[in-house]
Motif scaffolding. Structure first.
Motif, PDB file in Angstrom:
ATOM      1  N   ILE A  30      26.351  16.421   3.525  1.00  0.00           N
ATOM      2  CA  ILE A  30      27.376  16.513   3.696  1.00  0.00           C
ATOM      3  C   ILE A  30      28.032  15.847   4.326  1.00  0.00           C
ATOM      4  CG2 ILE A  30      28.716  18.277   3.189  1.00  0.00           C
ATOM      5  CD1 ILE A  30      26.730  20.556   2.589  1.00  0.00           C
ATOM      6  N   GLY A  31      29.054  15.113   4.349  1.00  0.00           N
ATOM      7  CA  GLY A  31      29.905  14.853   5.345  1.00  0.00           C
ATOM      8  C   GLY A  31      31.422  14.506   4.946  1.00  0.00           C
ATOM      9  N   ALA A  32      32.174  15.015   6.188  1.00  0.00           N
ATOM     10  CA  ALA A  32      33.630  15.086   6.305  1.00  0.00           C
ATOM     11  C   ALA A  32      34.029  14.119   7.149  1.00  0.00           C
ATOM     12  CB  ALA A  32      33.250  16.633   7.135  1.00  0.00           C
ATOM     13  N   GLY A  74      40.264  14.164   4.721  1.00  0.00           N
ATOM     14  CA  GLY A  74      40.176  15.677   4.599  1.00  0.00           C
ATOM     15  C   GLY A  74      39.151  16.058   2.865  1.00  0.00           C
ATOM     16  N   ASP A  75      38.513  14.391   3.337  1.00  0.00           N
ATOM     17  CA  ASP A  75      37.100  14.698   1.843  1.00  0.00           C
ATOM     18  C   ASP A  75      36.225  14.774   2.153  1.00  0.00           C
ATOM     19  OD1 ASP A  75      39.707  13.616  -0.113  1.00  0.00           O
ATOM     20  OD2 ASP A  75      39.143  12.095   0.237  1.00  0.00           O
ATOM     21  N   LEU A  76      35.130  15.320   1.131  1.00  0.00           N
ATOM     22  CA  LEU A  76      34.007  16.132   2.049  1.00  0.00           C
ATOM     23  C   LEU A  76      33.134  14.674   0.478  1.00  0.00           C
ATOM     24  CD1 LEU A  76      33.863  19.527   1.591  1.00  0.00           C
ATOM     25  CD2 LEU A  76      33.784  18.703   3.355  1.00  0.00           C
ATOM     26  N   ILE A  77      32.154  14.881   0.912  1.00  0.00           N
ATOM     27  CA  ILE A  77      30.955  14.027   0.720  1.00  0.00           C
ATOM     28  C   ILE A  77      29.575  14.659  -0.542  1.00  0.00           C
ATOM     29  CG2 ILE A  77      30.154  12.388   1.160  1.00  0.00           C
ATOM     30  CD1 ILE A  77      30.055  10.000  -1.199  1.00  0.00           C
ATOM     31  N   VAL A  78      29.102  15.184  -0.705  1.00  0.00           N
ATOM     32  CA  VAL A  78      27.896  16.019  -1.367  1.00  0.00           C
ATOM     33  C   VAL A  78      26.509  14.494  -1.741  1.00  0.00           C
ATOM     34  CG1 VAL A  78      26.085  17.714  -1.909  1.00  0.00           C
ATOM     35  CG2 VAL A  78      28.754  17.288  -1.559  1.00  0.00           C
ATOM     36  N   MET A  86      28.330  14.629   9.602  1.00  0.00           N
ATOM     37  CA  MET A  86      27.608  14.558   8.107  1.00  0.00           C
ATOM     38  C   MET A  86      26.914  15.984   8.574  1.00  0.00           C
ATOM     39  SD  MET A  86      28.079  12.599   5.989  1.00  0.00           S
ATOM     40  CE  MET A  86      26.414  12.692   5.228  1.00  0.00           C
ATOM     41  N   LEU A  87      25.958  16.535   7.970  1.00  0.00           N
ATOM     42  CA  LEU A  87      25.096  17.673   8.423  1.00  0.00           C
ATOM     43  C   LEU A  87      24.503  17.379   6.692  1.00  0.00           C
ATOM     44  CD1 LEU A  87      25.122  20.711   8.595  1.00  0.00           C
ATOM     45  CD2 LEU A  87      26.644  21.688   7.043  1.00  0.00           C
ATOM     46  N   TYR A  88      23.467  17.957   7.440  1.00  0.00           N
ATOM     47  CA  TYR A  88      21.549  17.560   6.867  1.00  0.00           C
ATOM     48  C   TYR A  88      21.172  18.770   7.138  1.00  0.00           C
ATOM     49  CZ  TYR A  88      23.132  12.637   8.549  1.00  0.00           C
ATOM     50  OH  TYR A  88      23.863  11.850   8.429  1.00  0.00           O
ATOM     51  N   LEU A  89      20.697  19.323   5.924  1.00  0.00           N
ATOM     52  CA  LEU A  89      20.346  21.169   5.413  1.00  0.00           C
ATOM     53  C   LEU A  89      19.306  20.402   4.802  1.00  0.00           C
ATOM     54  CD1 LEU A  89      23.283  22.363   3.586  1.00  0.00           C
ATOM     55  CD2 LEU A  89      22.421  22.561   6.093  1.00  0.00           C
ATOM     56  N   ASP A  90      17.929  21.785   5.418  1.00  0.00           N
ATOM     57  CA  ASP A  90      16.928  21.041   4.367  1.00  0.00           C
ATOM     58  C   ASP A  90      16.783  21.341   3.696  1.00  0.00           C
ATOM     59  OD1 ASP A  90      13.769  21.088   4.739  1.00  0.00           O
ATOM     60  OD2 ASP A  90      14.160  22.950   4.378  1.00  0.00           O
ATOM     61  N   CYS A  93      36.512  25.325   5.639  1.00  0.00           N
ATOM     62  CA  CYS A  93      35.197  25.889   5.303  1.00  0.00           C
ATOM     63  C   CYS A  93      34.355  25.262   6.166  1.00  0.00           C
ATOM     64  CB  CYS A  93      34.676  26.298   5.032  1.00  0.00           C
ATOM     65  SG  CYS A  93      33.429  27.026   4.140  1.00  0.00           S
ATOM     66  N   TYR A  94      33.910  24.105   6.261  1.00  0.00           N
ATOM     67  CA  TYR A  94      33.411  22.533   6.801  1.00  0.00           C
ATOM     68  C   TYR A  94      33.505  22.865   7.973  1.00  0.00           C
ATOM     69  CZ  TYR A  94      30.353  18.162   7.057  1.00  0.00           C
ATOM     70  OH  TYR A  94      29.829  17.066   7.597  1.00  0.00           O
ATOM     71  N   LEU A  95      35.207  22.519   8.772  1.00  0.00           N
ATOM     72  CA  LEU A  95      35.114  22.250  10.306  1.00  0.00           C
ATOM     73  C   LEU A  95      35.175  23.723  10.844  1.00  0.00           C
ATOM     74  CD1 LEU A  95      38.600  20.267   9.984  1.00  0.00           C
ATOM     75  CD2 LEU A  95      36.394  19.856  10.303  1.00  0.00           C
ATOM     76  N   ASP A  96      35.285  24.954   9.723  1.00  0.00           N
ATOM     77  CA  ASP A  96      34.813  26.169  10.372  1.00  0.00           C
ATOM     78  C   ASP A  96      32.722  26.620  11.401  1.00  0.00           C
ATOM     79  OD1 ASP A  96      36.883  27.443  10.341  1.00  0.00           O
ATOM     80  OD2 ASP A  96      36.811  28.338   8.728  1.00  0.00           O
ATOM     81  N   LEU A  97      32.129  25.769  10.774  1.00  0.00           N
ATOM     82  CA  LEU A  97      30.981  25.157  10.556  1.00  0.00           C
ATOM     83  C   LEU A  97      30.774  24.837  11.608  1.00  0.00           C
ATOM     84  CD1 LEU A  97      27.534  26.075   9.613  1.00  0.00           C
ATOM     85  CD2 LEU A  97      27.992  24.421   8.023  1.00  0.00           C
TER      86      LEU A  97
END
Length: 271
Positions: free
Chosen positions: A42-44, A64-68, A89-93, A125-129
């Motif tokens: 998940i990218g921001a 301001g865009d996200l990409i999944v 870039m967030l990487y989730l198992d 929400c992404y930035l809060d994480l």
């Protein structure tokens, strides 16, 4: 030209949260070769423009865009017209994702028909994480990651079976990182012409056998670097003949140096 080692980058990891990794890159013009990840990505976009080629389609992303990007989907996310860009870039198992999504099971494959998200609240929400990570608040990080995951336009499907040829090639290459067979040898083993072999594999996976082998090697290298192995040892363990080849390939597929990935910070010429 800016060297990759001079680009400010960090890779956030926590032993208590092995299902999560975060990459933050600032003011970069570095491009990637086409690749895939075993995780949900998940990218921001924080600054500049990005052109993302994902699963054969082209998308243009702005601040301001996200990409999944679903697991195992070939993609590249590169700067537009040489612009500097900054991004997380967030990487989730995948197993963690499936366990935390309702009515999913481990035999399903995550996918999305709307990879680009223009949603101010979800971006926040992404930035809060991301903001929770330096504080090492594992419970709050987990809760925030679950909230983000469940807000994404994800669907699950039963994975399509690869052709027998492509399945054989994948298993053969995965088990032969140190001494992979040549394309001529693989073609002989599969009883087909080399050109047909390459075309079949690319139709099934979106990648050439050579790219797939490099991705497997780099994935293995990342595992060993996260485990704390010495960079020189990791290059050899991953099947690269010398350090310069390892370094160049790692940069082409990750847009980061092995040392940046291992240490989670940018590297100056003095190091």
């Amino acid at each position: 030209m800016t060297h990759t080692r001079d680009i400010p980058q960090s890779f956030w990891r926590d032993e208590q949260l092995p299902w999560l990794e975060m990459r933050s890159t600032w003011q970069s013009q570095q491009a990637y070769k086409r690749h895939h990840h075993s995780q949900l990505s998940i990218g921001a976009i924080l600054e500049g423009g990005t052109c993302c080629l994902c699963d054969g389609k082209e998308y243009y992303l702005q601040v301001g865009d996200l990409i999944v990007i679903p697991p195992l989907v070939p993609h590249s996310c590169n700067p537009v017209n040489g612009q500097l860009r900054s991004y997380h870039m967030l990487y989730l198992d995948v197993r963690w994702c499936l366990a935390n999504l309702p009515a999913q099971n481990n035999n399903q494959l995550l996918c999305t028909h709307a990879p680009v998200i223009h949603d101010t609240q979800l971006f926040q929400c992404y930035l809060d994480l991301v903001a929770l990570m330096p504080q090492r608040q594992t419970t709050q990080i987990t809760d925030a990651a679950q909230t983000l995951l469940r807000s994404l336009p994800l669907q699950s499907v039963t994975p399509e079976s690869l052709s027998a040829t492509s399945q054989y090639l994948r298993e053969r290459l995965q088990s032969s990182l140190l001494n992979p067979p040549s394309l001529d040898e693989l073609a002989h083993e599969c009883h087909m012409r080399k050109e047909t072999l390459i075309r079949t594999f690319k139709q099934d996976t979106g990648l050439t056998p050579g790219s797939y082998l490099n991705i497997m090697r780099i994935d293995y290298a990342r595992q060993r670097l996260r485990a704390g192995d010495e960079i020189a040892d990791v290059g050899y363990q991953s099947g690269f003949a010398d350090q310069s080849h390892f370094h160049r390939t790692f940069v082409r597929y990750t847009a980061a140096t092995p040392r940046q990935y291992a240490q989670g910070r940018s590297i100056s010429d003095n190091n």
